[in-house]
Design a protein around this motif. Structure first.
Motif, PDB file in Angstrom:
ATOM      1  N   UNK A   1     -27.500 -34.113-151.502  1.00  0.00           N
ATOM      2  CA  UNK A   1     -26.139 -34.049-152.039  1.00  0.00           C
ATOM      3  C   UNK A   1     -25.140 -33.981-150.900  1.00  0.00           C
ATOM      4  N   UNK A   2     -23.980 -34.546-151.132  1.00  0.00           N
ATOM      5  CA  UNK A   2     -22.855 -34.474-150.198  1.00  0.00           C
ATOM      6  C   UNK A   2     -21.733 -33.713-150.882  1.00  0.00           C
ATOM      7  N   UNK A   3     -21.169 -32.735-150.175  1.00  0.00           N
ATOM      8  CA  UNK A   3     -20.104 -31.917-150.733  1.00  0.00           C
ATOM      9  C   UNK A   3     -18.953 -31.834-149.742  1.00  0.00           C
ATOM     10  N   UNK A   4     -17.779 -31.743-150.242  1.00  0.00           N
ATOM     11  CA  UNK A   4     -16.605 -31.601-149.384  1.00  0.00           C
ATOM     12  C   UNK A   4     -15.433 -31.067-150.164  1.00  0.00           C
ATOM     13  N   UNK A   5     -14.481 -30.464-149.449  1.00  0.00           N
ATOM     14  CA  UNK A   5     -13.326 -29.924-150.138  1.00  0.00           C
ATOM     15  C   UNK A   5     -12.243 -29.501-149.168  1.00  0.00           C
TER      16      UNK A   5
ATOM     17  N   UNK B   1     -17.160 -29.555-145.402  1.00  0.00           N
ATOM     18  CA  UNK B   1     -17.987 -30.707-145.769  1.00  0.00           C
ATOM     19  C   UNK B   1     -19.410 -30.407-145.349  1.00  0.00           C
ATOM     20  N   UNK B   2     -20.380 -30.874-146.161  1.00  0.00           N
ATOM     21  CA  UNK B   2     -21.787 -30.651-145.793  1.00  0.00           C
ATOM     22  C   UNK B   2     -22.675 -31.664-146.495  1.00  0.00           C
ATOM     23  N   UNK B   3     -23.802 -31.926-145.883  1.00  0.00           N
ATOM     24  CA  UNK B   3     -24.873 -32.732-146.466  1.00  0.00           C
ATOM     25  C   UNK B   3     -26.088 -31.817-146.630  1.00  0.00           C
ATOM     26  N   UNK B   4     -26.638 -31.774-147.857  1.00  0.00           N
ATOM     27  CA  UNK B   4     -27.695 -30.803-148.141  1.00  0.00           C
ATOM     28  C   UNK B   4     -28.889 -31.521-148.784  1.00  0.00           C
ATOM     29  N   UNK B   5     -30.078 -31.100-148.414  1.00  0.00           N
ATOM     30  CA  UNK B   5     -31.301 -31.610-148.993  1.00  0.00           C
ATOM     31  C   UNK B   5     -32.107 -30.436-149.539  1.00  0.00           C
TER      32      UNK B   5
ATOM     33  N   UNK C   1     -26.460 -29.684-143.166  1.00  0.00           N
ATOM     34  CA  UNK C   1     -25.598 -29.884-142.007  1.00  0.00           C
ATOM     35  C   UNK C   1     -24.170 -29.855-142.513  1.00  0.00           C
ATOM     36  N   UNK C   2     -23.351 -28.897-141.944  1.00  0.00           N
ATOM     37  CA  UNK C   2     -22.035 -28.709-142.501  1.00  0.00           C
ATOM     38  C   UNK C   2     -20.937 -28.535-141.459  1.00  0.00           C
ATOM     39  N   UNK C   3     -19.737 -28.690-141.956  1.00  0.00           N
ATOM     40  CA  UNK C   3     -18.526 -28.517-141.127  1.00  0.00           C
ATOM     41  C   UNK C   3     -17.563 -27.633-141.901  1.00  0.00           C
ATOM     42  N   UNK C   4     -16.955 -26.651-141.142  1.00  0.00           N
ATOM     43  CA  UNK C   4     -15.997 -25.747-141.770  1.00  0.00           C
ATOM     44  C   UNK C   4     -14.852 -25.488-140.797  1.00  0.00           C
ATOM     45  N   UNK C   5     -13.608 -25.498-141.332  1.00  0.00           N
ATOM     46  CA  UNK C   5     -12.433 -25.201-140.502  1.00  0.00           C
ATOM     47  C   UNK C   5     -11.397 -24.501-141.367  1.00  0.00           C
ATOM     48  N   UNK C   6     -10.757 -23.489-140.725  1.00  0.00           N
ATOM     49  CA  UNK C   6      -9.705 -22.740-141.433  1.00  0.00           C
ATOM     50  C   UNK C   6      -8.536 -22.530-140.477  1.00  0.00           C
ATOM     51  N   UNK C   7      -7.319 -22.839-140.963  1.00  0.00           N
ATOM     52  CA  UNK C   7      -6.073 -22.615-140.211  1.00  0.00           C
ATOM     53  C   UNK C   7      -5.202 -21.670-141.009  1.00  0.00           C
TER      54      UNK C   7
ATOM     55  N   UNK D   1     -22.666 -27.323-137.821  1.00  0.00           N
ATOM     56  CA  UNK D   1     -24.057 -27.212-137.428  1.00  0.00           C
ATOM     57  C   UNK D   1     -24.994 -27.241-138.615  1.00  0.00           C
ATOM     58  N   UNK D   2     -26.225 -26.896-138.362  1.00  0.00           N
ATOM     59  CA  UNK D   2     -27.275 -26.986-139.379  1.00  0.00           C
ATOM     60  C   UNK D   2     -27.660 -25.601-139.878  1.00  0.00           C
ATOM     61  N   UNK D   3     -28.128 -25.630-141.122  1.00  0.00           N
ATOM     62  CA  UNK D   3     -28.646 -24.425-141.763  1.00  0.00           C
ATOM     63  C   UNK D   3     -29.895 -24.812-142.543  1.00  0.00           C
ATOM     64  N   UNK D   4     -30.920 -24.005-142.495  1.00  0.00           N
ATOM     65  CA  UNK D   4     -32.154 -24.281-143.223  1.00  0.00           C
ATOM     66  C   UNK D   4     -32.704 -22.972-143.768  1.00  0.00           C
ATOM     67  N   UNK D   5     -33.501 -23.105-144.804  1.00  0.00           N
ATOM     68  CA  UNK D   5     -34.073 -21.895-145.382  1.00  0.00           C
ATOM     69  C   UNK D   5     -35.104 -22.213-146.443  1.00  0.00           C
TER      70      UNK D   5
END
Length: 448
Positions: free
Chosen positions: A72-76, A114-118, A301-307, A320-324
């Motif tokens: 799945x691809x998610x973003x917002x 934004x992130x791509x998750x499997x 694998x995701x990206x996050x930014x806050x201003x 970066x990546x996250x797994x579990x």
């Protein structure tokens, strides 16, 4: 008509030509083989069954069984604008705590992600494997059901085709009888002109001729209705008309032992029930799979930014990546798992009993169908002999009538007897032929 058994190519033709339509050539004689080929392409029930078969094939995949990972691809993005007041606790130069108040109107805050998750299920008690086997079995079951529907359509077409043959033959006999009655009436008129017949002879001949005309109209109506019924099965315009091949031949290679053995091996109804029993056994395994833990894994694998315009954290970004992995085990769910297992086993036991019942019914039906076919063949031979005798009797009576040695009543009796015996012979032939098709359907020999 020599029976030509339908091959698997025609079955596939019906499947591939679902949206096509074939129309018989009304200028040529329609054979049973051609009628069946047209029905396999146009028949509405076969089109519906082929759609169900395609649905089963679409479902038959490892993806629908859960054996493939999901990606799945998610973003917002979020933005807010608020009047902000923040009170912070700080430490002065003398070490004493102090409070700092920050106030800012129309402070904006923006967040982007934004992130791509499997995700993948590593183990679920082999439930996904049994699900795939069930989908495969359901596909095979639908193929058998499609074959069963095709066989039923072939038998229906054969029955209606021979019904039309019988109606057209009866119409021919009725017209022939009317021709004989018209000749008799004309001869009575000629004899009366020479004083050799009375008005009563003419009236009797005219009454019989009118009765034959009524029979012609009735049999013609029956033939027209039979034609429309056949057109409906063929899926062609109802008003189509054509001549049919009414010649008939029979098979003589049936034995009761071979019929019973073939029915128990190839009967579509029995095969359908056996496949349903197998699916019930897979349902038992699927229910038992719920007792085991479920082990799942994921990677992202995701990206996050806050201003932020206000606050201590004005900017934050990570990528970066996250797994579990996760483990889920059902300890207690109100005994729902136990109930599912019990009911699945009961369904399987019922399916086994149903298979035994269907097997016994097929044995009975095959035996009865063979007996019915044999006796109908015997009736055909008896009716054939009766027809020969009726023709001989009518020929002799006709000669004697022309010589004035028999009465018009005796002549009419011989004429009607010939018509009745000929119609009975036609009926016996067509009933025996449809019995042969039913026998082939029971033994799974219509589609080879």
């Amino acid at each position: 008509m020599k029976t030509k058994y339908i091959t698997l190519i025609l079955l596939l033709l019906a499947y591939l030509c679902t949206n096509a339509q074939e129309v018989p050539d009304t200028s040529q004689q329609l054979t049973l083989q051609k009628a069946i080929e047209i029905a396999l392409v146009n028949n509405y029930d076969i089109k519906i069954a082929s759609g169900e078969l395609q649905k089963a094939k679409n479902l038959n995949s490892i993806g629908n069984a859960g054996l493939l990972p999901s990606v799945s691809l998610n973003g917002g993005a979020d933005y807010s604008n608020k009047d902000t007041e923040i009170e912070l606790l700080s430490q002065g130069s003398d070490g004493a705590p102090s409070k700092v108040v920050i106030e800012q109107d129309n402070a904006g805050s923006a967040t982007y992600n934004a992130n791509a998750r499997i995700d993948y299920t590593l183990f679920d008690g082999f439930g996904n494997i049994y699900t795939y086997k069930k989908l495969q079995s359901a596909d095979a079951l639908q193929e058998t059901i499609f074959k069963q529907q095709t066989e039923a359509t072939i038998v229906q077409v054969a029955q209606q085709y021979y019904q039309l043959c019988r109606a057209q033959q009866n119409l021919y006999l009725a017209k022939e009888s009317m021709r004989i009655s018209r000749e008799r009436w004309q001869k009575a008129m000629d004899k009366k002109a020479y004083g050799q017949a009375t008005q009563l002879d003419i009236l009797n001949a005219e009454v019989d001729m009118n009765n034959d005309s009524t029979i012609v109209l009735q049999t013609e109506q029956s033939a027209i209705q039979s034609m429309k019924d056949l057109n409906l099965l063929l899926g062609v315009p109802i008003q189509n008309t054509y001549a049919v091949d009414n010649s008939i031949s029979f098979r003589n290679d049936f034995t009761s032992e071979e019929i019973l053995a073939a029915a128990l091996l190839h009967n579509s109804r029995l095969l359908t029930q056996q496949q349903q029993e197998h699916i019930s056994s897979l349902d038992v395994k699927l229910a038992n799979a719920g007792k085991y833990p479920t082990l799942s894994a994921y990677g992202q694998y995701g990206y996050f930014r806050q201003d932020n315009d206000a606050g201590q954290l004005l900017y934050n970004q990570n990528m970066g990546t996250t797994a579990g992995i996760s483990l889920k085990f059902n300890v207690f769910n109100g005994r729902q798992q136990r109930t599912r297992e019990k009911n699945a086993r009961l369904d399987y036991m019922s399916a086994q009993e149903r298979t035994s019942q269907v097997k016994s019914e097929i044995e009975r039906d095959a035996s009865n169908a063979y007996t019915d076919y044999i006796y109908k063949r015997k009736i055909v031979e008896l009716q054939k002999s009766s027809l020969e005798q009726a023709r001989l009797n009518f020929g002799q009576t006709k000669e004697l009538f022309q010589l004035g040695r028999v009465t018009s009543i005796e002549f009419r009796t011989a004429q009607q007897n010939l018509l009745r015996v000929a119609a009975d012979y036609n009926d016996a032939q067509y009933q025996a032929k449809t019995a042969e098709f039913y026998l082939l359907q029971l033994t799974g020999q219509l589609i080879q």
